[in-house]
Design an enzyme around this catalytic site. Structure first.
Site, PDB file in Angstrom:
ATOM      1  N   ILE A 480     -10.668 -91.421   5.242  1.00  0.00           N
ATOM      2  CA  ILE A 480      -9.917 -91.771   6.456  1.00  0.00           C
ATOM      3  C   ILE A 480     -10.426 -93.051   7.101  1.00  0.00           C
ATOM      4  O   ILE A 480     -10.173 -93.311   8.280  1.00  0.00           O
ATOM      5  CB  ILE A 480      -9.884 -90.606   7.460  1.00  0.00           C
ATOM      6  CG1 ILE A 480     -11.291 -90.259   7.965  1.00  0.00           C
ATOM      7  CG2 ILE A 480      -9.224 -89.402   6.838  1.00  0.00           C
ATOM      8  CD1 ILE A 480     -11.270 -89.325   9.177  1.00  0.00           C
ATOM      9  N   GLY A 481     -11.149 -93.834   6.298  1.00  0.00           N
ATOM     10  CA  GLY A 481     -11.633 -95.103   6.833  1.00  0.00           C
ATOM     11  C   GLY A 481     -13.114 -95.051   7.121  1.00  0.00           C
ATOM     12  O   GLY A 481     -13.695 -96.004   7.639  1.00  0.00           O
ATOM     13  N   SER A 520     -12.492 -83.168   9.002  1.00  0.00           N
ATOM     14  CA  SER A 520     -12.704 -82.790  10.389  1.00  0.00           C
ATOM     15  C   SER A 520     -14.065 -82.118  10.443  1.00  0.00           C
ATOM     16  O   SER A 520     -14.619 -81.747   9.410  1.00  0.00           O
ATOM     17  CB  SER A 520     -11.620 -81.831  10.864  1.00  0.00           C
ATOM     18  OG  SER A 520     -11.689 -80.622  10.130  1.00  0.00           O
ATOM     19  N   SER A 522     -16.751 -83.448  10.848  1.00  0.00           N
ATOM     20  CA  SER A 522     -17.722 -84.309  10.151  1.00  0.00           C
ATOM     21  C   SER A 522     -18.153 -83.669   8.832  1.00  0.00           C
ATOM     22  O   SER A 522     -19.309 -83.707   8.445  1.00  0.00           O
ATOM     23  CB  SER A 522     -18.938 -84.580  11.040  1.00  0.00           C
ATOM     24  OG  SER A 522     -18.541 -85.173  12.243  1.00  0.00           O
ATOM     25  N   THR A 525     -18.407 -85.705   3.952  1.00  0.00           N
ATOM     26  CA  THR A 525     -19.559 -86.061   3.120  1.00  0.00           C
ATOM     27  C   THR A 525     -20.402 -84.838   2.745  1.00  0.00           C
ATOM     28  O   THR A 525     -20.706 -84.650   1.566  1.00  0.00           O
ATOM     29  CB  THR A 525     -20.395 -87.156   3.808  1.00  0.00           C
ATOM     30  OG1 THR A 525     -19.562 -88.305   3.978  1.00  0.00           O
ATOM     31  CG2 THR A 525     -21.599 -87.536   2.973  1.00  0.00           C
ATOM     32  N   LYS A 707     -25.827 -84.434   6.242  1.00  0.00           N
ATOM     33  CA  LYS A 707     -24.924 -83.844   7.238  1.00  0.00           C
ATOM     34  C   LYS A 707     -23.947 -84.933   7.701  1.00  0.00           C
ATOM     35  O   LYS A 707     -24.104 -86.102   7.379  1.00  0.00           O
ATOM     36  CB  LYS A 707     -25.721 -83.324   8.438  1.00  0.00           C
ATOM     37  CG  LYS A 707     -26.704 -82.218   8.064  1.00  0.00           C
ATOM     38  CD  LYS A 707     -27.325 -81.535   9.285  1.00  0.00           C
ATOM     39  CE  LYS A 707     -28.423 -82.340   9.904  1.00  0.00           C
ATOM     40  NZ  LYS A 707     -29.262 -81.542  10.853  1.00  0.00           N
ATOM     41  N   GLY A 710     -19.612 -88.509  11.583  1.00  0.00           N
ATOM     42  CA  GLY A 710     -18.400 -89.045  12.201  1.00  0.00           C
ATOM     43  C   GLY A 710     -18.294 -88.759  13.688  1.00  0.00           C
ATOM     44  O   GLY A 710     -17.961 -89.636  14.480  1.00  0.00           O
ATOM     45  N   GLU A 711     -18.550 -87.521  14.073  1.00  0.00           N
ATOM     46  CA  GLU A 711     -18.310 -87.148  15.461  1.00  0.00           C
ATOM     47  C   GLU A 711     -19.525 -87.274  16.385  1.00  0.00           C
ATOM     48  O   GLU A 711     -19.393 -87.752  17.519  1.00  0.00           O
ATOM     49  CB  GLU A 711     -17.792 -85.700  15.504  1.00  0.00           C
ATOM     50  CG  GLU A 711     -16.411 -85.544  14.923  1.00  0.00           C
ATOM     51  CD  GLU A 711     -16.088 -84.107  14.537  1.00  0.00           C
ATOM     52  OE1 GLU A 711     -16.828 -83.529  13.709  1.00  0.00           O
ATOM     53  OE2 GLU A 711     -15.108 -83.564  15.058  1.00  0.00           O
TER      54      GLU A 711
END
Ligand SMILES: Cc1cc2nc3c(=O)[nH]c(=O)nc-3n(C[C@H](O)[C@H](O)[C@H](O)COP(=O)(O)OP(=O)(O)OC[C@H]3O[C@@H](n4cnc5c(N)ncnc54)[C@H](O)[C@@H]3O)c2cc1C
Ligand code: SF4
Lengths: 759, 316
Positions: A480-481, A520, A522, A525, A707, A710-711
């Protein structure tokens, strides 16, 4: 091969590719304009859809006259009202796609497909919709009043009964606590406003439906669309090559997908349906506003004795699937406390539906909790970081099991203090109350936890070796970028001892294999990197076995050494030679992550330090420096991790200072529904951001010790800034964002406490 | 957007005669196109001024500067002579919009842009200024709205930064009409509050074209602007201060009224040309004399006092 069969990469493992700042694979395509987003697609015969939205916040659709619209040049199909929706239902309330009742200004009532976007938009204006306007309500306080209009017929406009969680005896502990802090905090409605709006191209061919979607979850879109349209999931293929931002709002399919699909079925042509910026602001998800009544009891050393949090969130007109705003999270988990009660209520209002937005719930709750913790520190004269240390816990008190990384928060405290120069920060003299005391500076701190960032099984991947010695990773998961392609290539390269350029990655297509997780929580990965590593290891084992056969020795005697398979005493062969010898058979590795170890609780912790300047004459708050130290376990790629931290901090600065969707209560209309008026930070609003992940493999989380990132970096930003503003001007804000208006009003009130200021 | 014709007329002098209430001039288009897209304006035709020989020059004239109507904001921003001689204008321009918009936006178009009131610009609302009835801003979300002269039918603020600077500088516009007549008009007289009969913020007739803006020199001048983010936002409040050639100090605020707002009380409180710290204090305190803020915009008063103080200090 299952990822749990892999040897762990413990801290200190000597890795070659993993942990290096490999440049993002798609960067050249993106900066040269070559990357194709779903809104860039132009298929032969493609039509363009435009959506008719209710201008009223609550209205019954009496009738829709489509005659004039159908006659407009270029119009190919018009679908309107309940029958136009062909039985498709939407949202958790299962309302018709084009409802007989519109419940927010922007609710979809019809759509047009035409040969150009302009023609479609003109035709939407030519629709004649007869509305019976109903009483509406916006704002969570107003929606909870007994006399408020009912949106779905539920008591108090609640979506469900309050979700209450309690341990210990909160009332007694609060009553007995020598120090108490009690406030009501409010956070605003924030809109994701990704650069690429929601959009999809759907092409319905006789036996299958292909969808190019701007989404965070190709599998999820395939599942939910199939269900909504009454198809089997095997008939729906979803492709997502690039996504121009999602931030949570694209973790579920929105009506763009269904509208494009229905119009494609009717016309037999591919149909593109992309929201315009207005639609994106009013009907594509938001972080709902909150009201948080928080009571904290502590002993005179600052140890928490009780936390009581009464939490109310704005759900908008409907509930969406995906992650709910976990407002209870930080109260329940960030600090050691024996007596905790959280009660969470989501309330319907006649505004656009809420959906997950980067660490949903935690961002909002952290503002309140971490403001209260800062206030406690000041009340007691204890250093704010020291106060957090005194309240540290290594266990998940809700689930009574240890954190997978019980000591990461104390390490974060050490690291961020040292990096920021916390102990040497200038101490402010108490400011004079009121404005123009010129520019004042301040420092603030906040800690954070986040309940996700762990694997979200299942994740599947394959790795095929090509006869030239290169490798191809295939998985359905989307990028998603955030750089998913790049880290997956690194992990495969590591396991196969290949240069990373020799690994290709194909992803973002449900036709490529079994389901993959939505991006979603995070989770991408931590779910996919172990699966890819397992697939690469599987391929390596097959390769070694083939080499052993060719070299006539036992597999245990063969080792892979950078493109060569070396047998203990019977010579060596290059990978290409072994594969050549094997041809036409191929090496095809398979990897999966299907379960997680739940003897520990995985959390991603973090902290931020903000330095601000506050101009007391103009109310301007500027963030002049941010230090962010999150824990994402092992850092697979420091450049990509830094990008996520910088992005999260930037969005946090927006949440703290400028972003807030404003709704006119009387008209029920969002007034700032554009990028001109909804103020996302510009590059000049952003300061130097020191992004320093803890970089400690969390092998309790998975074999790679990785871990998500992203968020979490967004979570502590707003409270760190608000605490810094307090340090600068001595005013504690209980509501965001800290606009000039809010700051000037507070300064005026501080200067003349009894003069009532305009609301 | 409704379909319209696109016309080019090479000779600027021939343009005014072609204009009617539904045949409108197009300059940079940065305001007009957004209005067309929101269906606020539905012209039958646009005459592209850029296709004509309408002025694009920046010329030194006696006592000041003459800017062709098509001079872009970027060119003003980067012009060394203007920066030194009329800093209030250069500063106002450089804080307006964004670099991309400034490359396109013209100075004449800037003066004639329509308000940004978020009800006016919302296709779903037909407020008084948009030809409908009632002013939802008055009882609604009015944190960006006017604090002076708020008992008229409309409380939208004039969106232009340069306009406040130009009024403070005593600038004039040259206007050519459809009959070939030319007149000179102070910017202060060009921009007026809308009325029931004329729901627009200027006095020009349908066949008037601005051909030039003339700006008297005032090296001691400045424009300060407060926005809710660092760039790319209209003024919450802006203040232009200019000391004219004969020593008169003019103070004009943006973001506070239907038009650039002369701070007459503050000017009077200066009581003389000497900008002493005491005089500046007095003037700043008087800047909000006569203000009648709405429910959500009381914060603009301290903001206005601060900016007035700082602007005067800068030109003292
Ligand atoms: C996102 C955004 C942010 C902005 N921020 C700011 C800001 O912070 N401060 C600020 O001051 N402005 C701001 N603006 C406004 C911008 O500066 C104006 O839109 C621009 O200056 C208008 O000039 P133009 O040449 O594009 O005019 P156009 O859009 O072409 O025309 C504007 C109006 O003027 C008329 N017109 C144009 N030229 C003439 C002429 N010579 N004679 C008669 N009539 C004429 C047109 O018919 C039209 O009605 C912003 C605009 C946008 C879109
Ligand atoms: S302030 Fe003026 S433009 Fe805004 S709603 Fe009222 S009448 Fe319309």
């Amino acid at each position: 091969m299952d990822e749990s069969d892999l040897p762990t990469w413990p801290p200190g493992t000597d890795l070659e590719t993993v942990g290096t700042g490999v440049p993002r694979r798609e960067a050249p395509a993106k900066v040269t304009g070559g990357a194709v987003y779903s809104s860039d697609l132009r298929l032969p015969g493609q039509l363009y859809a435009a959506i008719a939205r209710s201008p009223h916040p609550h209205a019954r659709v009496r009738s829709i006259d489509t005659e004039r619209a159908r006659r407009q040049p270029g119009v190919v199909s018009v679908i309107a009202g309940e029958e136009g929706g062909e039985g498709v239902t939407w949202y958790e309330e299962s309302v018709p796609l084009f409802g007989p009742v519109a419940r927010f200004a922007g609710d979809e009532v019809a759509a047009v497909a035409a040969t150009s976007l302009e023609a479609a938009r003109d035709a939407v204006r030519a629709l004649n919709v007869d509305y019976e306007v109903l009483a509406h309500v916006v704002g969570i306080d107003e929606a909870q009043r007994p006399e408020a209009p009912s949106i779905h017929g539920t008591p108090g406009n609640r979506t469900t009964d309050p979700k209450v969680e309690e341990r210990g005896d909160v009332a007694a502990a609060l009553a007995a606590a020598p120090i108490r802090i009690e406030h009501t905090y409010r956070t605003p409605t924030a809109v994701h406003n990704a650069l690429e709006t929601h959009g999809a191209v759907a092409w319905w061919q006789p036996d299958r439906l292909t969808i190019w979607a701007s989404t965070q979850g190709v599998t999820q879109v395939a599942q939910m669309t199939a269900e909504a349209l009454g198809l089997d999931q095997s008939q729906v293929r979803v492709i997502t090559e690039h996504v121009g931002g999602g931030f949570g709002a694209k973790q579920v399919p929105w009506k763009d997908v269904a509208i494009a699909a229905l119009l494609s079925r009717r016309t037999g042509r591919p149909v593109q349906c992309a929201y315009d910026r207005h639609g994106e602001n009013v009907a594509a998800g938001k972080r709902g506003a909150t009201r948080q009544r928080v009571r904290i009891g502590a002993d005179t050393d600052g140890r928490l004795l009780a936390i009581d949090a009464e939490l109310v969130g704005d759900s908008g007109a409907y509930q969406t699937a995906g992650e709910a705003a976990a407002l209870w999270g930080p109260y329940q988990g960030l600090y050691r406390c024996d007596n905790v009660r959280t009660s969470v209520t989501y309330v319907y209002t006649n505004t656009g539906p809420a959906v997950a937005f980067r660490a949903p719930g935690y961002v909002e709750a952290a503002f309140a909790l971490e403001s209260a913790m800062d206030e406690l520190a000041h009340r007691l004269g204890v250093d704010p970081i020291e106060l957090r240390r005194r309240n540290h816990t290594g266990v998940d008190q809700q689930q009574a099991k240890p954190w997978s990384s019980p000591d990461s928060l104390p390490l974060i405290y050490d690291r961020i203090s040292a990096l920021a120069g916390w102990d040497a920060r200038p101490r402010n003299a108490p400011p004079a109350p009121g404005g123009d005391g010129g520019v004042r500076r301040g420092w603030g701190f906040a800690a954070s936890d986040w309940l996700a960032g762990k694997a979200n099984p299942p994740g599947y991947a394959s790795v095929e070796l090509r006869t030239d010695g290169s490798a191809e990773v295939v998985t359905t998961v989307q990028d998603i970028g955030t750089g998913t392609r790049t880290v997956l290539a690194q992990v495969a390269a590591e396991e196969l001892q290949l240069p990373v350029e020799e690994v290709r990655v194909t992803l973002g297509d449900t036709a490529a294999g079994p389901p993959s997780p939505t991006s979603s929580g995070s989770a991408t990965t931590p779910t996919m990197a172990p699966a890819v590593r397992a697939a690469a290891a599987d391929a390596r084992h097959q390769l070694v076995a083939a080499a052993a056969r060719q070299l006539d020795c036992a597999p245990g005697d063969v080792t892979l050494d950078h493109g060569k398979l070396v047998a203990a005493n019977s010579g060596s062969r290059t990978v290409a030679e072994v594969l050549e010898g094997l041809s036409p058979a191929a090496v095809h590795g398979w990897g999966e992550l299907v379960a997680v170890d739940d003897s520990v609780s995985v959390r991603t912790f973090g902290a931020a330090v903000a330095e601000v300047s506050v101009d007391t004459g103009t109310g301007e708050v500027r963030v002049t420096r941010m230090v962010s130290v999150p824990d994402c376990g092992r850092v697979l790629n420091p450049t990509l991790v830094a990008s996520q931290i910088i992005g999260g901090v930037t969005q946090g600065i927006g949440f703290a200072l400028t972003e807030s969707q404003l709704v006119d209560a009387e008209l029920g209309l969002p007034v700032n529904d554009s990028l001109e008026e909804y103020l996302v930070p510009t590059v000049l609003d952003i300061c130097p951001i020191e992004a320093v992940p803890l970089d400690r493999p969390d092998t309790g989380a998975n074999q790679l010790g990785v871990k998500g990132i992203g968020e979490p970096p967004m979570i502590p930003v707003a409270p760190a800034i608000a605490n810094a503003v307090f340090d600068a001007i001595g005013i504690r804000f209980h509501e965001l964002p800290l606009t000039r208006r809010r700051v000037l009003d507070a300064l005026a009130e501080a200067a003349s406490p009894d003069e009532s200021e305009p609301a | 957007m409704t379909p319209f014709d696109y016309q080019r007329i090479p000779e600027a002098a021939a343009v005014p005669a072609q204009l009617t209430p539904t045949v409108r001039p197009l300059a940079g288009g940065t305001d007009l196109l957004t209005r067309l897209k929101a269906c606020l304006d539905r012209p039958d035709a646009l005459v592209d001024l850029k296709a004509s020989d309408l002025g694009r020059a920046i010329d030194r004239v006696d006592g000041g500067w003459r800017l062709g109507a098509l001079v872009t904001l970027s060119r003003i921003q980067h012009h060394p002579g203007l920066r030194a001689d009329v800093p209030a204008l250069a500063e106002a321009v450089s804080q307006a919009a964004t670099p991309q918009l400034r490359n396109r936006a013209t100075i004449a178009g800037n003066l004639l842009q329509r308000p940004r009131c978020w009800y006016f610009r919302n296709e779903r609302v037909q407020c008084w200024l948009a030809g409908g009835e009632g002013c939802p801003a008055r009882s609604g979300r009015n944190e960006h709205h006017a604090v002076f002269d708020t008992d008229g039918p409309c409380v939208a603020t004039h969106p232009s930064d340069p306009a406040a600077a130009l009024v403070a500088l005593g600038a004039t516009v040259t206007v050519l009409d459809g009959g070939g007549g030319e007149r000179e008009l102070a910017v202060a007289d060009l921009l007026v509050p809308p009325t029931d009969e004329r729901r627009v913020e200027h006095v020009l007739a349908a066949d008037d074209v601005i051909t030039a803006v003339t700006v008297p020199s005032a090296p001691r001048s400045t424009y300060l602007k407060a926005m809710d983010r660092a760039v790319w936002a209209f003024a919450l409040v802006g203040v232009a201060a200019a000391v004219s050639a004969d020593g008169e100090v003019r103070l004009v605020a943006s973001g506070v009224a239907n038009t650039p707002w002369r701070l007459a009380g503050a000017e009077a409180a200066l009581a003389g040309p000497g900008l002493t710290p005491e005089a500046i204090d007095r003037a700043a305190a008087a800047a909000t004399d006569g203000a009648a803020p709405l429910a959500e915009n009381g914060y603009k008063l301290p903001l206005l006092r601060t900016l007035t103080h700082r602007a005067l200090t800068a030109v003292a």
